[in-house]
Design an enzyme around this catalytic site. Structure first.
Site, PDB file in Angstrom:
ATOM      1  CB  CYS A  39      99.809  40.782  -8.437  1.00  0.00           C
ATOM      2  SG  CYS A  39      98.603  40.400  -7.140  1.00  0.00           S
ATOM      3  CG  ASP A  41      97.218  45.030  -5.946  1.00  0.00           C
ATOM      4  OD1 ASP A  41      97.323  44.691  -4.763  1.00  0.00           O
ATOM      5  OD2 ASP A  41      96.992  46.207  -6.314  1.00  0.00           O
ATOM      6  NE  ARG A  43      97.385  48.061  -4.157  1.00  0.00           N
ATOM      7  CZ  ARG A  43      97.803  47.647  -2.976  1.00  0.00           C
ATOM      8  NH1 ARG A  43      98.008  48.519  -2.012  1.00  0.00           N
ATOM      9  NH2 ARG A  43      98.039  46.360  -2.747  1.00  0.00           N
ATOM     10  CG  HIS A  98     102.220  44.183  -6.181  1.00  0.00           C
ATOM     11  ND1 HIS A  98     101.457  44.778  -5.207  1.00  0.00           N
ATOM     12  CD2 HIS A  98     101.612  43.021  -6.472  1.00  0.00           C
ATOM     13  CE1 HIS A  98     100.412  44.002  -4.938  1.00  0.00           C
ATOM     14  NE2 HIS A  98     100.481  42.936  -5.687  1.00  0.00           N
ATOM     15  CB  CYS A 101     101.741  41.263  -2.870  1.00  0.00           C
ATOM     16  SG  CYS A 101     100.821  40.021  -3.805  1.00  0.00           S
TER      17      CYS A 101
HETATM   18 ZN    ZN Z   1      99.522  41.155  -5.292  1.00  0.00          ZN
END
Ligand code: ZN
Length: 195
Positions: A39, A41, A43, A98, A101
């Site tokens: 992703c 993302d 993190r 993850h 999400c």
């Molecule tokens: Zn995500």
């Protein structure tokens, strides 16, 4: 941007000299063995969670770690997959979902995306994930989505050819942000700790 500039200065001063030999090697060599799809993302940091060095991972990051099924026509994700598999010859492909999400949360909780038409359109690539996830909740959808994207991946001709020739192995992972644990999914989506 000030923090980024300071980070670049730190990299040049502290990190680069310590790995100067590696970077000199990488200047003319690009031989990653793994295609890592995660992703976007902030993190989720593939190199950090796998202890990888520069040059190790060929990375594609998309919202929700979605891999659209193959269709003819220009597509940045498809082009990157083809390059990794057909040109670089990666031997392993990881699709890594993850916890928490945002994309999967929006789907699992049925958020109104009418003001976000591009996101709504993109998340249609997770349609099969919703369909194959009998359980409700974000965590189950995150796992089901990883399996659905592995299936989408296999529709890409370069991947299908490599699978047929036993030249590549597909892996489904889920990274848990609060604990740092990485679960490996089996074909049924059941998680087991990877390490
Ligand atoms: Zn995500």
């Amino acid at each position: 941007m000030q923090d980024l500039a300071a980070g670049v200065a730190r990299f040049r001063r502290d990190v680069f000299p310590a790995k100067a030999e590696l970077f000199a090697h990488l200047a003319t060599t690009h031989t990653p063995t793994t295609l890592f799809i995660s992703c976007s993302d902030a993190r989720v940091v593939p190199e950090l969670i796998t202890g990888s060095e520069p040059g190790d991972l060929f990375v594609i990051r998309t919202a929700g770690n979605l891999v659209p099924a193959y269709t003819a026509g220009a597509d940045g994700v498809a082009a990157s997959i083809e390059y990794a598999v057909a040109v670089l010859g990666v031997t392993d492909i990881v699709v890594c979902g993850h916890s928490a999400c945002g994309a999967m949360t929006a789907l699992a909780e049925g958020h109104d995306l009418s003001a976000l038409p591009t996101i709504a359109d993109w998340l249609r690539h997770a349609g099969a994930s919703l369909a194959r996830t009998a359980d409700t909740g974000v965590d189950a959808l995150v796992r089901g989505n990883v399996l659905a994207q592995l299936a989408n991946l296999a529709t890409h001709p370069s991947v299908a050819r490599a699978l047929a020739g036993n030249k590549v192995t597909l892996h489904g992972w889920v990274y848990d942000i609060p604990t740092g644990a990485v679960a490996r999914l089996d074909a049924a989506g059941t998680p087991a700790l990877a390490a």
